[in-house]
Scaffold this active site. Structure first.
Site, PDB file in Angstrom:
ATOM      1  N   ASP A 112     -30.769  -9.136  94.434  1.00  0.00           N
ATOM      2  CA  ASP A 112     -31.122  -7.725  94.249  1.00  0.00           C
ATOM      3  C   ASP A 112     -30.303  -7.055  93.145  1.00  0.00           C
ATOM      4  O   ASP A 112     -30.611  -5.928  92.742  1.00  0.00           O
ATOM      5  CB  ASP A 112     -30.899  -6.923  95.542  1.00  0.00           C
ATOM      6  CG  ASP A 112     -31.962  -7.196  96.594  1.00  0.00           C
ATOM      7  OD1 ASP A 112     -32.956  -7.885  96.274  1.00  0.00           O
ATOM      8  OD2 ASP A 112     -31.791  -6.723  97.732  1.00  0.00           O
ATOM      9  N   SER A 117     -26.020  -2.920  94.898  1.00  0.00           N
ATOM     10  CA  SER A 117     -25.919  -1.771  94.000  1.00  0.00           C
ATOM     11  C   SER A 117     -24.462  -1.548  93.596  1.00  0.00           C
ATOM     12  O   SER A 117     -24.165  -1.236  92.439  1.00  0.00           O
ATOM     13  CB  SER A 117     -26.486  -0.523  94.689  1.00  0.00           C
ATOM     14  OG  SER A 117     -26.561   0.544  93.775  1.00  0.00           O
ATOM     15  N   LYS A 131     -31.774   1.436  97.649  1.00  0.00           N
ATOM     16  CA  LYS A 131     -33.194   1.191  97.330  1.00  0.00           C
ATOM     17  C   LYS A 131     -33.986   1.065  98.616  1.00  0.00           C
ATOM     18  O   LYS A 131     -33.435   0.767  99.676  1.00  0.00           O
ATOM     19  CB  LYS A 131     -33.385  -0.072  96.488  1.00  0.00           C
ATOM     20  CG  LYS A 131     -32.886  -1.398  97.099  1.00  0.00           C
ATOM     21  CD  LYS A 131     -33.813  -2.075  98.106  1.00  0.00           C
ATOM     22  CE  LYS A 131     -33.247  -3.381  98.643  1.00  0.00           C
ATOM     23  NZ  LYS A 131     -33.896  -3.846  99.891  1.00  0.00           N
ATOM     24  N   GLY A 187     -30.583  -3.204 104.757  1.00  0.00           N
ATOM     25  CA  GLY A 187     -31.852  -3.379 104.032  1.00  0.00           C
ATOM     26  C   GLY A 187     -32.008  -2.397 102.896  1.00  0.00           C
ATOM     27  O   GLY A 187     -33.089  -2.239 102.324  1.00  0.00           O
ATOM     28  N   LEU A 188     -30.897  -1.714 102.543  1.00  0.00           N
ATOM     29  CA  LEU A 188     -30.946  -0.680 101.503  1.00  0.00           C
ATOM     30  C   LEU A 188     -30.251  -1.109 100.215  1.00  0.00           C
ATOM     31  O   LEU A 188     -30.141  -0.319  99.272  1.00  0.00           O
ATOM     32  CB  LEU A 188     -30.314   0.622 102.039  1.00  0.00           C
ATOM     33  CG  LEU A 188     -31.031   1.216 103.261  1.00  0.00           C
ATOM     34  CD1 LEU A 188     -30.248   2.399 103.822  1.00  0.00           C
ATOM     35  CD2 LEU A 188     -32.458   1.643 102.892  1.00  0.00           C
ATOM     36  N   GLY A 189     -29.780  -2.342 100.163  1.00  0.00           N
ATOM     37  CA  GLY A 189     -29.235  -2.902  98.917  1.00  0.00           C
ATOM     38  C   GLY A 189     -27.876  -2.369  98.517  1.00  0.00           C
ATOM     39  O   GLY A 189     -27.471  -2.531  97.359  1.00  0.00           O
ATOM     40  N   GLY A 190     -27.143  -1.754  99.437  1.00  0.00           N
ATOM     41  CA  GLY A 190     -25.878  -1.112  99.083  1.00  0.00           C
ATOM     42  C   GLY A 190     -24.891  -2.042  98.385  1.00  0.00           C
ATOM     43  O   GLY A 190     -24.343  -1.693  97.337  1.00  0.00           O
ATOM     44  N   PRO A 236     -25.472   2.895 104.413  1.00  0.00           N
ATOM     45  CA  PRO A 236     -25.109   1.998 105.513  1.00  0.00           C
ATOM     46  C   PRO A 236     -25.135   0.541 105.038  1.00  0.00           C
ATOM     47  O   PRO A 236     -26.020   0.158 104.266  1.00  0.00           O
ATOM     48  CB  PRO A 236     -26.200   2.239 106.566  1.00  0.00           C
ATOM     49  CG  PRO A 236     -26.925   3.462 106.156  1.00  0.00           C
ATOM     50  CD  PRO A 236     -26.673   3.696 104.696  1.00  0.00           C
TER      51      PRO A 236
END
Ligand code: C5P
Length: 294
Positions: free
Chosen positions: A141, A109, A19, A103-106, A99
């Site tokens: 998240d 998720s 995200k 900050g991409l919520g990996g 990564p």
């Protein structure tokens, strides 16, 4: 979200998208020590892949870049679902493309993908609300990823209202090579009272999505100033991105990934090429809708 590999559903493969936060505002400090947020999440087609097979034992293998905490979140999600609805075991395999700690919520998720996949594999029959309840315990998240697409997030970002996803935009992401240890807590603790905002920027982004016209000028991250104070490397990195591309970049979540939006595939490729000499990883990604993830 996810598709059966076999008709007898002994294995499932679930895509876990990343995200970006199109807006993130910090409204103030809460009595429980957390901060009250208003944010707009948008899922993008940069995805981890979680494969789950029925098994008599519980195991997780990871391929790619994932710290122990990321693994733990998948295993914690598995144990949390099992506590509600004991099934057999599961053999999980996570292929990381997103990564970690970026900050991409990996990690969140991946946890949501585990809940959805196991609910299906074990035929546990839990509804969306029950999964969201478990997800909220795992991380703020996680509820968003159980909805997917685009959504407004209130509270700690875990009270979700679906929105129409962004249309006609391409995201160019640049993830610097440096890690920010303990970043979320450290950045929130740097927030100044005069940096709290009232949520109106986030509501404006939600309105732009409803009208189908999102632009770079709409994007906002209220953690940006605090993040730059706590992690000075971010300042130089975003300055480099701006200088090389002649455009604005927005921090996603607590960083350190920055992104910029383009209105065509060729523009996105051009932007990515313009910053290719900077250290780190680049991605061009499209928004995904909740339906894409079904
Ligand atoms: O969510 P996570 O546990 O990673 O957050 C780490 C820390 O960041 C929290 O302990 C809290 O101090 C801070 N935080 C906050 N408000 C939020 C999310 C995190 O103050 N909405």
């Amino acid at each position: 979200m996810g598709k059966g590999l076999h008709r007898d559903t002994v294995a499932v493969e679930v895509l876990a998208p990343a995200k970006v936060n199109l807006s993130l505002e910090v409204l103030g400090r809460r009595a429980d020590g957390y901060h009250e947020l208003m944010t707009v999440f948008q899922a993008i087609d940069l995805c981890d892949v979680l494969t789950i097979e029925e098994s008599d034992t519980l195991s997780l293998t990871v391929e790619g870049d994932a710290p122990a905490s990321e693994e733990n979140l998948v295993l914690r999600a598995t144990r949390a679902l099992w506590a509600r609805s004991p099934g057999r075991g599961a053999r999980l395999h996570l292929q990381k493309e997103i990564p970690a700690g970026a900050g991409l919520g990996g990690g969140s998720s991946d946890a949501a993908a585990a809940l959805v996949g196991l609910n299906r594999l074990w035929a546990a029959g839990l509804g969306q609300e029950e999964l969201v309840g478990i997800g909220r315990e795992l991380g703020a998240d996680v509820p968003f990823f159980l909805y997917g697409g685009a959504a407004l997030g209130a509270g700690r970002g875990d009270v979700i209202e679906p929105l129409p996803p962004a249309r006609g935009v391409w995201f160019v992401l640049s993830t610097p090579p440096f890690a920010l240890p303990g970043k979320t807590g450290r950045i929130f603790s740097q927030m100044r009272v005069d940096e709290y905002t009232d949520g109106s920027r986030t509501l404006a982004v939600a309105e732009s999505l409803r009208r189908g016209r999102l632009s770079q000028a709409d994007l906002y991250n209220g953690l940006h100033a605090a993040a730059r104070r706590e992690f000075v490397d971010l300042l130089g990195y975003v300055a480099g991105l701006r200088r090389a591309s002649h455009r604005d970049w927005t921090l996603s979540g607590a960083g350190p990934t920055f992104y910029s939006i383009a209105t065509s595939s060729s523009e996105a490729d051009h932007v990515a090429a313009s910053v290719a000499s900077l250290p780190g990883r680049r991605f061009v990604a499209l928004p995904v809708t909740a339906a894409d993830q079904l």
